[in-house]
Design a protein around this motif. Structure first.
Motif, mmCIF file in Angstrom:
data_model
loop_
_atom_site.group_PDB
_atom_site.id
_atom_site.type_symbol
_atom_site.label_atom_id
_atom_site.label_comp_id
_atom_site.label_asym_id
_atom_site.label_seq_id
_atom_site.Cartn_x
_atom_site.Cartn_y
_atom_site.Cartn_z
ATOM 1 N N UNK A 119 1.929 -13.099 3.092
ATOM 2 C CA UNK A 119 1.985 -11.880 2.304
ATOM 3 C C UNK A 119 1.249 -10.716 2.936
ATOM 4 N N UNK A 120 1.061 -9.663 2.136
ATOM 5 C CA UNK A 120 0.440 -8.423 2.594
ATOM 6 C C UNK A 120 -0.958 -8.283 2.015
ATOM 7 N N UNK A 165 6.727 4.464 4.676
ATOM 8 C CA UNK A 165 5.993 3.513 5.511
ATOM 9 C C UNK A 165 6.061 2.113 4.917
ATOM 10 N N UNK A 166 5.902 2.019 3.607
ATOM 11 C CA UNK A 166 5.933 0.714 2.944
ATOM 12 C C UNK A 166 7.266 0.013 3.176
ATOM 13 N N UNK A 174 2.873 -5.207 7.274
ATOM 14 C CA UNK A 174 1.867 -4.162 7.085
ATOM 15 C C UNK A 174 1.972 -3.590 5.674
ATOM 16 N N UNK A 175 0.902 -3.693 4.927
ATOM 17 C CA UNK A 175 0.829 -3.117 3.582
ATOM 18 C C UNK A 175 0.563 -1.621 3.693
ATOM 19 N N UNK A 176 1.227 -0.822 2.869
ATOM 20 C CA UNK A 176 1.012 0.627 2.862
ATOM 21 C C UNK A 176 0.843 1.091 1.421
ATOM 22 N N UNK A 177 -0.212 1.845 1.170
ATOM 23 C CA UNK A 177 -0.445 2.320 -0.189
ATOM 24 C C UNK A 177 -1.167 3.650 -0.167
ATOM 25 N N UNK A 213 1.360 -7.988 -1.918
ATOM 26 C CA UNK A 213 2.755 -7.587 -1.724
ATOM 27 C C UNK A 213 3.255 -6.561 -2.732
ATOM 28 N N UNK A 214 3.016 -6.831 -4.019
ATOM 29 C CA UNK A 214 3.597 -5.976 -5.063
ATOM 30 C C UNK A 214 2.979 -4.590 -5.125
#
Length: 229
Positions: A119-120, A165-166, A174-177, A213-214
């Motif tokens: 997962x992320x 990006x996400x 890669x997680x993007x937030x 992930x979410x």
């Protein structure tokens, strides 16, 4: 609260305000990153003194000159980070000032590929963009007491960038937030602001430690509340 767990973290705008406090609190954790790359336009200038003081006491801090408006400066900074990482990747990129081109993306991908985690998460590989509630199109009617139109537009664009990006980097692991830090008592926020730098950064780091992930592509405030954008 679970630790952030990132081996390497890069923070832009690290010579004052939120950026400087992010560096300070990362270093103060029981499990600080092996490397904290503290980037600013003028690390040797007057405003960089507090950061230089931190770096003198913490050998894991690397001060890097970076002007986000200069492609050459970004490329040089990425090269410096890569030299220090010696083949490993960059786990966490916190865009507190300015927007990068893709110079750091290979290092983030390298960290994701090397991770054994499913997962992320921010301990694996993540891009965190410091946004603002004022960049939320959905909430304009509630926040327009302070028009700040150019600022709003730039943050709305940043929010769109983060969502893109996400979607683009999900397959890379890669997680993007994006994070709204609150109205913070800084040179920019002013002393009428209702959140101290310490409170804001403690909240941000707490939120980052819980992301998975979410949460990629989502917009949160410093307390962990999900925001519309």
């Amino acid at each position: 609260m679970a630790g952030l767990g990132a081996r390497s973290v890069l923070v832009t705008g690290a010579n004052r305000g939120i950026g400087l406090e992010l560096v300070r609190q990362l270093l103060g954790k029981p499990d600080p990153p092996q490397w904290v790359f503290a980037c600013s336009r003028e690390p040797d200038g007057e405003r960089g003194q507090e950061l230089r003081n931190l770096a003198s006491r913490h050998p894991n801090v690397v001060m890097i000159k970076l002007d986000a408006t200069s492609p050459a400066s970004v490329k040089d900074a990425a090269g410096c980070v890569e030299d220090h990482l010696k083949g490993s990747g960059l786990n966490l990129l916190i865009n507190n000032a300015g927007i990068y081109k893709e110079a750091f993306l290979p290092l983030l991908r390298r960290a994701a590929q090397a991770s054994l985690q499913e997962g992320l998460s921010c301990r694996k590989a993540a891009i965190v963009n410091i946004s603002s509630l004022l960049g939320s199109i959905k909430l304009v009617s509630l926040t327009y007491g302070k028009p700040a139109i150019s600022y709003r537009c730039s943050k709305a664009a940043l929010n769109m960038l983060t969502e893109c990006q996400a979607m683009s980097y999900k397959e890379d692991g890669i997680l993007c937030t994006m994070i709204h830090p609150g109205w913070v008592k800084t040179d920019m926020g002013g002393q009428e602001a209702d959140v101290t730098v310490d409170e804001s950064v403690r909240g941000i780091l707490s939120v980052l430690s819980t992301l998975s992930n979410e949460h990629s592509g989502a917009f949160f405030d410093w307390k962990g509340k999900k925001l519309p954008w």
